[in-house]
Design a protein around this motif. Structure first.
Motif, PDB file in Angstrom:
ATOM      1  N   VAL A  33      37.098   3.374 -56.029  1.00  0.00           N
ATOM      2  CA  VAL A  33      36.831   2.094 -55.391  1.00  0.00           C
ATOM      3  C   VAL A  33      35.355   2.091 -55.008  1.00  0.00           C
ATOM      4  O   VAL A  33      34.858   3.028 -54.366  1.00  0.00           O
ATOM      5  CB  VAL A  33      37.691   1.902 -54.125  1.00  0.00           C
ATOM      6  CG1 VAL A  33      37.322   0.594 -53.431  1.00  0.00           C
ATOM      7  CG2 VAL A  33      39.173   1.940 -54.468  1.00  0.00           C
ATOM      8  N   ARG A  35      32.289   0.446 -52.943  1.00  0.00           N
ATOM      9  CA  ARG A  35      32.168  -0.318 -51.709  1.00  0.00           C
ATOM     10  C   ARG A  35      30.705  -0.422 -51.284  1.00  0.00           C
ATOM     11  O   ARG A  35      29.897   0.436 -51.617  1.00  0.00           O
ATOM     12  CB  ARG A  35      32.982   0.351 -50.583  1.00  0.00           C
ATOM     13  CG  ARG A  35      34.431   0.584 -50.946  1.00  0.00           C
ATOM     14  CD  ARG A  35      35.267   1.114 -49.798  1.00  0.00           C
ATOM     15  NE  ARG A  35      34.918   2.462 -49.381  1.00  0.00           N
ATOM     16  CZ  ARG A  35      35.592   3.151 -48.480  1.00  0.00           C
ATOM     17  NH1 ARG A  35      36.634   2.598 -47.876  1.00  0.00           N
ATOM     18  NH2 ARG A  35      35.226   4.372 -48.166  1.00  0.00           N
ATOM     19  N   LEU A  47      31.973  -1.792 -43.182  1.00  0.00           N
ATOM     20  CA  LEU A  47      32.315  -2.145 -44.558  1.00  0.00           C
ATOM     21  C   LEU A  47      32.026  -3.617 -44.786  1.00  0.00           C
ATOM     22  O   LEU A  47      32.461  -4.470 -44.017  1.00  0.00           O
ATOM     23  CB  LEU A  47      33.789  -1.838 -44.816  1.00  0.00           C
ATOM     24  CG  LEU A  47      34.335  -2.207 -46.185  1.00  0.00           C
ATOM     25  CD1 LEU A  47      33.626  -1.439 -47.295  1.00  0.00           C
ATOM     26  CD2 LEU A  47      35.840  -1.948 -46.238  1.00  0.00           C
ATOM     27  N   ALA A  50      34.351  -4.548 -51.045  1.00  0.00           N
ATOM     28  CA  ALA A  50      34.885  -3.483 -51.882  1.00  0.00           C
ATOM     29  C   ALA A  50      35.442  -4.074 -53.164  1.00  0.00           C
ATOM     30  O   ALA A  50      35.921  -5.221 -53.181  1.00  0.00           O
ATOM     31  CB  ALA A  50      35.972  -2.713 -51.144  1.00  0.00           C
ATOM     32  N   SER A  52      37.880  -2.637 -56.531  1.00  0.00           N
ATOM     33  CA  SER A  52      38.600  -1.515 -57.110  1.00  0.00           C
ATOM     34  C   SER A  52      38.447  -1.517 -58.625  1.00  0.00           C
ATOM     35  O   SER A  52      37.862  -2.426 -59.204  1.00  0.00           O
ATOM     36  CB  SER A  52      40.073  -1.591 -56.717  1.00  0.00           C
ATOM     37  OG  SER A  52      40.641  -2.783 -57.203  1.00  0.00           O
ATOM     38  N   THR A  57      39.062  -7.482 -55.149  1.00  0.00           N
ATOM     39  CA  THR A  57      37.971  -7.417 -54.176  1.00  0.00           C
ATOM     40  C   THR A  57      38.456  -7.739 -52.776  1.00  0.00           C
ATOM     41  O   THR A  57      39.496  -8.396 -52.590  1.00  0.00           O
ATOM     42  CB  THR A  57      36.850  -8.411 -54.542  1.00  0.00           C
ATOM     43  OG1 THR A  57      37.398  -9.739 -54.556  1.00  0.00           O
ATOM     44  CG2 THR A  57      36.261  -8.099 -55.905  1.00  0.00           C
ATOM     45  N   TYR A  98      34.753   5.685 -53.340  1.00  0.00           N
ATOM     46  CA  TYR A  98      35.847   6.288 -52.569  1.00  0.00           C
ATOM     47  C   TYR A  98      37.081   6.450 -53.437  1.00  0.00           C
ATOM     48  O   TYR A  98      37.490   5.547 -54.156  1.00  0.00           O
ATOM     49  CB  TYR A  98      36.200   5.394 -51.377  1.00  0.00           C
ATOM     50  CG  TYR A  98      37.460   5.811 -50.673  1.00  0.00           C
ATOM     51  CD1 TYR A  98      38.667   5.140 -50.898  1.00  0.00           C
ATOM     52  CD2 TYR A  98      37.460   6.885 -49.804  1.00  0.00           C
ATOM     53  CE1 TYR A  98      39.835   5.541 -50.280  1.00  0.00           C
ATOM     54  CE2 TYR A  98      38.620   7.289 -49.174  1.00  0.00           C
ATOM     55  CZ  TYR A  98      39.800   6.613 -49.412  1.00  0.00           C
ATOM     56  OH  TYR A  98      40.958   7.014 -48.799  1.00  0.00           O
ATOM     57  N   ASN A 103      34.455  10.754 -50.618  1.00  0.00           N
ATOM     58  CA  ASN A 103      33.438   9.714 -50.506  1.00  0.00           C
ATOM     59  C   ASN A 103      32.114  10.214 -51.063  1.00  0.00           C
ATOM     60  O   ASN A 103      31.702  11.343 -50.794  1.00  0.00           O
ATOM     61  CB  ASN A 103      33.205   9.347 -49.037  1.00  0.00           C
ATOM     62  CG  ASN A 103      34.217   8.372 -48.508  1.00  0.00           C
ATOM     63  OD1 ASN A 103      34.184   7.183 -48.812  1.00  0.00           O
ATOM     64  ND2 ASN A 103      35.147   8.866 -47.715  1.00  0.00           N
TER      65      ASN A 103
END
Length: 115
Positions: A33, A35, A47, A50, A52, A57, A98, A103
């Motif tokens: 993912v 971000r 955050l 994001a 994926s 989103t 992530y 991370n």
């Protein structure tokens, strides 16, 4: 060592637009993912958006309708297009990858919005 390389950002007047981009290794980009976070002076990192691997989103409420996150699969790049920028959007923007508690972070790029 996984490297996320950011570019873009800069100084813009309120109401203007900027785009930040992040290049990731293909092995990361295809699975993780991706971000975007931001951190203003004296504030916690938050955050922003994001995306994926399937393209879904999500955004923090304060940027919905103004920011768009996207993936360029051919270039292993994730972009954050920021429109109608406000002074409160000023921060260092960080790219993040992530997956399963792992991370990776970019070095950050400064976005400054003048009023």
């Amino acid at each position: 060592q996984v490297q996320l390389v950011e570019s873009g950002g800069g100084l813009v007047q309120s109401g203007g637009s900027l785009r930040v981009s992040c290049v990731a290794p293909r092995s990361i980009f295809s699975i993780y993912v991706m971000r975007w976070f931001r951190q203003a002076p004296g504030k916690q990192r938050e955050l922003v958006a994001a995306i994926s691997s399937d393209g879904s989103t999500n955004y923090r409420d304060s940027v919905k309708g103004r920011f768009t996150i996207s993936r360029d699969i051919a270039k292993n790049t994730v972009n954050l297009q920021m429109n109608s920028l406000k002074p409160e959007d000023s921060a260092v923007y960080y790219c993040n990858a992530y997956w399963s508690s792992t991370n990776y972070w970019g070095q950050g790029t400064q976005v400054t919005v003048s009023s």
